[in-house]
Design a protein around this motif. Structure first.
Motif, PDB file in Angstrom:
ATOM      1  N   TYR A 136      17.772  -9.937 -51.416  1.00  0.00           N
ATOM      2  CA  TYR A 136      16.998 -10.761 -50.611  1.00  0.00           C
ATOM      3  C   TYR A 136      17.446 -11.279 -49.466  1.00  0.00           C
ATOM      4  N   PHE A 137      18.744 -11.769 -49.598  1.00  0.00           N
ATOM      5  CA  PHE A 137      19.659 -12.288 -48.336  1.00  0.00           C
ATOM      6  C   PHE A 137      19.680 -11.180 -47.272  1.00  0.00           C
ATOM      7  N   LYS A 138      19.847 -10.119 -47.662  1.00  0.00           N
ATOM      8  CA  LYS A 138      20.221  -8.858 -46.705  1.00  0.00           C
ATOM      9  C   LYS A 138      18.732  -8.426 -46.188  1.00  0.00           C
ATOM     10  N   SER A 139      17.858  -8.190 -47.003  1.00  0.00           N
ATOM     11  CA  SER A 139      16.411  -8.063 -46.527  1.00  0.00           C
ATOM     12  C   SER A 139      15.807  -9.049 -45.897  1.00  0.00           C
ATOM     13  N   HIS A 140      16.149 -10.439 -45.809  1.00  0.00           N
ATOM     14  CA  HIS A 140      15.677 -11.503 -45.172  1.00  0.00           C
ATOM     15  C   HIS A 140      16.673 -12.185 -44.511  1.00  0.00           C
ATOM     16  N   PRO A 141      17.316 -11.599 -43.348  1.00  0.00           N
ATOM     17  CA  PRO A 141      18.205 -12.382 -42.580  1.00  0.00           C
ATOM     18  C   PRO A 141      17.683 -13.548 -41.913  1.00  0.00           C
TER      19      PRO A 141
ATOM     20  N   ASP B 281      15.309 -30.892 -40.007  1.00  0.00           N
ATOM     21  CA  ASP B 281      14.518 -29.580 -39.423  1.00  0.00           C
ATOM     22  C   ASP B 281      15.306 -28.448 -39.760  1.00  0.00           C
ATOM     23  N   PHE B 282      16.743 -28.637 -40.115  1.00  0.00           N
ATOM     24  CA  PHE B 282      17.521 -27.246 -40.205  1.00  0.00           C
ATOM     25  C   PHE B 282      17.601 -26.910 -41.508  1.00  0.00           C
ATOM     26  N   LEU B 283      17.516 -27.708 -42.374  1.00  0.00           N
ATOM     27  CA  LEU B 283      17.730 -27.271 -43.873  1.00  0.00           C
ATOM     28  C   LEU B 283      16.452 -27.357 -44.628  1.00  0.00           C
ATOM     29  N   THR B 284      15.307 -28.000 -44.043  1.00  0.00           N
ATOM     30  CA  THR B 284      14.072 -27.985 -44.898  1.00  0.00           C
ATOM     31  C   THR B 284      13.365 -26.505 -45.168  1.00  0.00           C
ATOM     32  N   PRO B 285      13.449 -25.666 -44.138  1.00  0.00           N
ATOM     33  CA  PRO B 285      12.790 -24.356 -44.356  1.00  0.00           C
ATOM     34  C   PRO B 285      13.717 -23.660 -45.430  1.00  0.00           C
ATOM     35  N   PHE B 286      14.757 -23.995 -45.779  1.00  0.00           N
ATOM     36  CA  PHE B 286      15.467 -22.962 -46.602  1.00  0.00           C
ATOM     37  C   PHE B 286      15.161 -23.650 -47.855  1.00  0.00           C
ATOM     38  N   VAL B 287      15.135 -24.595 -48.056  1.00  0.00           N
ATOM     39  CA  VAL B 287      14.763 -25.183 -49.462  1.00  0.00           C
ATOM     40  C   VAL B 287      13.102 -24.930 -49.687  1.00  0.00           C
ATOM     41  N   ASN B 288      12.147 -24.815 -48.937  1.00  0.00           N
ATOM     42  CA  ASN B 288      10.841 -24.356 -49.013  1.00  0.00           C
ATOM     43  C   ASN B 288      10.855 -23.134 -49.366  1.00  0.00           C
ATOM     44  N   GLU B 289      11.800 -22.101 -48.704  1.00  0.00           N
ATOM     45  CA  GLU B 289      11.809 -20.746 -49.029  1.00  0.00           C
ATOM     46  C   GLU B 289      12.242 -20.296 -50.525  1.00  0.00           C
ATOM     47  N   LYS B 290      13.368 -21.341 -50.946  1.00  0.00           N
ATOM     48  CA  LYS B 290      13.974 -21.170 -52.459  1.00  0.00           C
ATOM     49  C   LYS B 290      12.652 -21.624 -53.360  1.00  0.00           C
TER      50      LYS B 290
ATOM     51  N   ASP C  35      43.219 -26.657 -59.730  1.00  0.00           N
ATOM     52  CA  ASP C  35      42.875 -25.450 -58.988  1.00  0.00           C
ATOM     53  C   ASP C  35      41.820 -25.126 -58.442  1.00  0.00           C
ATOM     54  N   HIS C  36      40.695 -26.075 -58.254  1.00  0.00           N
ATOM     55  CA  HIS C  36      39.325 -25.645 -57.554  1.00  0.00           C
ATOM     56  C   HIS C  36      39.595 -25.670 -56.304  1.00  0.00           C
ATOM     57  N   GLU C  37      38.591 -25.042 -55.589  1.00  0.00           N
ATOM     58  CA  GLU C  37      38.225 -24.989 -54.096  1.00  0.00           C
ATOM     59  C   GLU C  37      36.798 -25.258 -53.967  1.00  0.00           C
ATOM     60  N   VAL C  38      36.649 -25.391 -52.610  1.00  0.00           N
ATOM     61  CA  VAL C  38      35.137 -25.764 -52.490  1.00  0.00           C
ATOM     62  C   VAL C  38      34.449 -24.398 -51.764  1.00  0.00           C
ATOM     63  N   ARG C  39      33.607 -24.057 -52.289  1.00  0.00           N
ATOM     64  CA  ARG C  39      32.949 -22.766 -52.035  1.00  0.00           C
ATOM     65  C   ARG C  39      32.733 -22.597 -50.558  1.00  0.00           C
ATOM     66  N   LYS C  40      32.815 -21.452 -50.230  1.00  0.00           N
ATOM     67  CA  LYS C  40      32.407 -20.937 -48.657  1.00  0.00           C
ATOM     68  C   LYS C  40      31.263 -19.869 -48.949  1.00  0.00           C
ATOM     69  N   PHE C  41      30.162 -20.252 -48.054  1.00  0.00           N
ATOM     70  CA  PHE C  41      29.302 -19.318 -47.847  1.00  0.00           C
ATOM     71  C   PHE C  41      28.989 -18.901 -46.606  1.00  0.00           C
ATOM     72  N   ASN C  42      28.172 -17.843 -46.576  1.00  0.00           N
ATOM     73  CA  ASN C  42      27.927 -16.931 -45.583  1.00  0.00           C
ATOM     74  C   ASN C  42      27.123 -17.864 -44.322  1.00  0.00           C
ATOM     75  N   ASP C  43      26.043 -18.640 -44.870  1.00  0.00           N
ATOM     76  CA  ASP C  43      25.245 -19.511 -44.121  1.00  0.00           C
ATOM     77  C   ASP C  43      24.721 -20.480 -44.942  1.00  0.00           C
ATOM     78  N   ALA C  44      24.058 -21.608 -44.250  1.00  0.00           N
ATOM     79  CA  ALA C  44      23.592 -22.609 -44.995  1.00  0.00           C
ATOM     80  C   ALA C  44      22.328 -22.252 -46.119  1.00  0.00           C
ATOM     81  N   ARG C  45      21.689 -21.298 -45.703  1.00  0.00           N
ATOM     82  CA  ARG C  45      20.745 -20.953 -46.826  1.00  0.00           C
ATOM     83  C   ARG C  45      21.412 -20.730 -47.896  1.00  0.00           C
ATOM     84  N   GLU C  46      22.303 -19.829 -48.140  1.00  0.00           N
ATOM     85  CA  GLU C  46      22.873 -19.393 -49.221  1.00  0.00           C
ATOM     86  C   GLU C  46      23.613 -20.778 -49.881  1.00  0.00           C
ATOM     87  N   SER C  47      24.029 -21.681 -49.267  1.00  0.00           N
ATOM     88  CA  SER C  47      24.507 -23.004 -49.861  1.00  0.00           C
ATOM     89  C   SER C  47      23.329 -23.746 -50.562  1.00  0.00           C
ATOM     90  N   VAL C  48      22.234 -23.936 -49.841  1.00  0.00           N
ATOM     91  CA  VAL C  48      20.926 -24.332 -50.409  1.00  0.00           C
ATOM     92  C   VAL C  48      20.486 -23.521 -51.747  1.00  0.00           C
TER      93      VAL C  48
END
Length: 307
Positions: free
Chosen positions: A72-77, A100-109, A217-230
């Motif tokens: 989905y991420f690949k087909s919806h950049p 305004d930046f994060l709301t569209p990603f929440v609505n998408e999910k 031993d934990h780390e804080v995850r890295k994501f490719n973009d904010a949408r993946e984090s949401v």
């Protein structure tokens, strides 16, 4: 002469006593200062914060990204660039830009979750047994949400998925993102696109917190973009056993045909942070202070929810 000597000795004694007593008399003032900083409203703490590089109790949050989600991420950049929130000096403007930046990603999910719910309902309404494709899909969903594997899917085995696969109100997502990422200015947000403090436990999977103890031993995850984090954050709330109460509150709201609100679901987040109820109160305050319910647009009929 003796009288003059006694006068000098008396002055010395008084001076010594004054030195000893003064720090003690000033101690309550220091204590009061510390208490006032601790009780500072959450809204102000978050607005003034620039670096939120701190540990959270939000363990076991590495919900795996499924092959379906990767596709989905690949087909919806996404084409939107991440704003530099630290450069926005006006707090009102920074907040609105953040929302305004994060709301569209929440609505998408949430839209995808509602589509999955509809498919589950169609399978349940069908008198015929689930197709092979549907069985494979149901099995994958049960695995993601940590449900036991079953050989034959009965009605209850499919219906239980509706408790896990459901929306998270935008108001709650925005409040937690603001809190966990210091309004998008934290190191985890700027370097790892992580807006919710999600952890991972594989070496090199993310960013090492500066305040991590030597035996951790934990780390804080890295994501490719904010949408993946949401998406990962919502998947975490929907699958992690720690948020069983949140899902129970949501299911009851569905049962009562009531709007699913952030102010209701926040009471299922006491295990998200080591601060427990204080953290819940802080998120609730962020929702109230910023009137975040105005961003809630998802319901089964796509009408606006009110908190």
């Amino acid at each position: 002469m003796e009288r003059k000597l006694l006068w000098v000795i008396s002055c010395v004694v008084i001076f010594i006593l004054w030195i000893k007593i003064d720090p003690q008399s000033s101690q309550p003032k220091e204590t009061n200062k510390q208490e006032s900083s601790v009780s500072k409203p959450a809204e102000k703490v978050q607005d003034d914060s620039v670096d939120n590089d701190s540990d959270t109790a939000n363990e076991d949050t590495e919900t795996p990204v499924t092959e379906e989600e990767k596709a989905y991420f690949k087909s919806h950049p996404i084409s939107v660039e991440t704003p530099n929130f630290a450069e926005i000096s006006d707090i009102k403007t920074r907040k609105q830009t953040f929302f305004d930046f994060l709301t569209p990603f929440v609505n998408e999910k949430n839209t995808l979750l509602l589509q999955d719910r509809e498919r589950i309902k169609q399978i349940l309404a069908n008198d015929n047994p689930p197709s092979r494709e549907d069985k494979s899909w149901i099995g994958a969903l049960r695995k993601i949400h940590r449900l036991n594997k079953v050989d034959v899917y009965e009605h209850k085995d499919i219906e239980i998925l509706l408790k896990y696969i459901d929306i998270i109100p935008v108001s709650l997502v925005l409040a937690q993102a603001a809190n966990e990422s210091a309004w998008g200015t934290s190191r985890f947000a700027t370097e790892g696109n992580n807006y919710f403090g999600q952890w991972c436990f594989r070496k090199g999977c993310g960013l090492v917190p500066n305040s991590r103890s030597e035996d951790a031993d934990h780390e804080v995850r890295k994501f490719n973009d904010a949408r993946e984090s949401v998406f990962a954050y919502i998947d975490n709330l929907n699958s992690n056993p720690a948020y069983k109460e949140l899902r129970a509150i949501r299911a009851e709201l569905r049962h009562q045909d009531e709007p699913i609100s952030g102010l209701a679901l926040v009471h299922g987040l006491d295990k998200y942070s080591q601060r427990g109820q204080a953290y819940v109160d802080e998120i609730e305050n962020l929702i109230d202070y910023n009137e975040l319910w105005r961003f809630n647009v998802h319901a089964d009929d796509q009408s606006t929810n009110n908190e």
